[in-house]
Design an enzyme around this catalytic site. Structure first.
Site: not given
Ligand code: TYD
Length: 135
Positions: A49
């Site tokens: 992303h």
């Molecule tokens: P995700 O965006 O998939 O993480 P990455 O991009 O690092 O692979 O996030 C995983 C889960 O955690 C998703 O359900 C959103 C949640 N999340 C939060 O609640 N707060 C945050 O600050 C972050 C980064 C993720």
């Protein structure tokens, strides 16, 4: 690509190491959110992303991982393998995190609270977003 990394200076003494980071002094924003990634399974690639309005510092405080950066024109790979190395990522940068060692703990300092509407999670959409900003 102009990738900004920091080499934080630890307060080392005969007891060990301590790294202290202060907003605007050691990195150029105020921290509203901290999260960390650990117990990452072998072969996993996270991220996929970009953000429209977010500044982050990534530090692999234990173990190692790699960060793939893509600004829509150029790509770069950054190895984070020490708790004194910080990677600064601003807006409009596609990122993927991968090659996590089993013991890796990736700490992220972020300038904004979690906001799903700030994410661009589709790569084609990211490319269009970059083109529209430049056009
Ligand atoms: P995700 O965006 O998939 O993480 P990455 O991009 O690092 O692979 O996030 C995983 C889960 O955690 C998703 O359900 C959103 C949640 N999340 C939060 O609640 N707060 C945050 O600050 C972050 C980064 C993720």
């Amino acid at each position: 690509m102009d990738v900004k990394t920091y080499s934080f200076v630890p307060h080392g003494d005969d007891r060990g190491q301590l790294v202290a980071l202060e907003e605007y002094k050691d990195f150029p924003f105020a921290v509203k959110r901290v999260y960390y990634i650990y117990d990452t399974l072998e072969g996993v690639v996270r991220g996929h992303h970009a953000h429209k309005c977010l500044k982050q510092i990534l530090i692999c405080v234990h173990g190692s991982c790699k960060i793939h950066l893509d600004n829509g024109h150029e790509t770069e790979e950054v190895l984070l393998d020490k708790p004194t190395k910080g990677l600064y990522i601003e807006n409009d940068m596609w990122r993927e995190m991968y090659d996590f060692s089993p013991d890796a703990v990736l700490l992220v300092l972020a300038s904004e609270l979690y906001d799903e509407s700030d994410y661009i999670r589709d790569y084609d959409e990211f490319k269009k977003f970059i083109a529209s900003k430049e056009g």
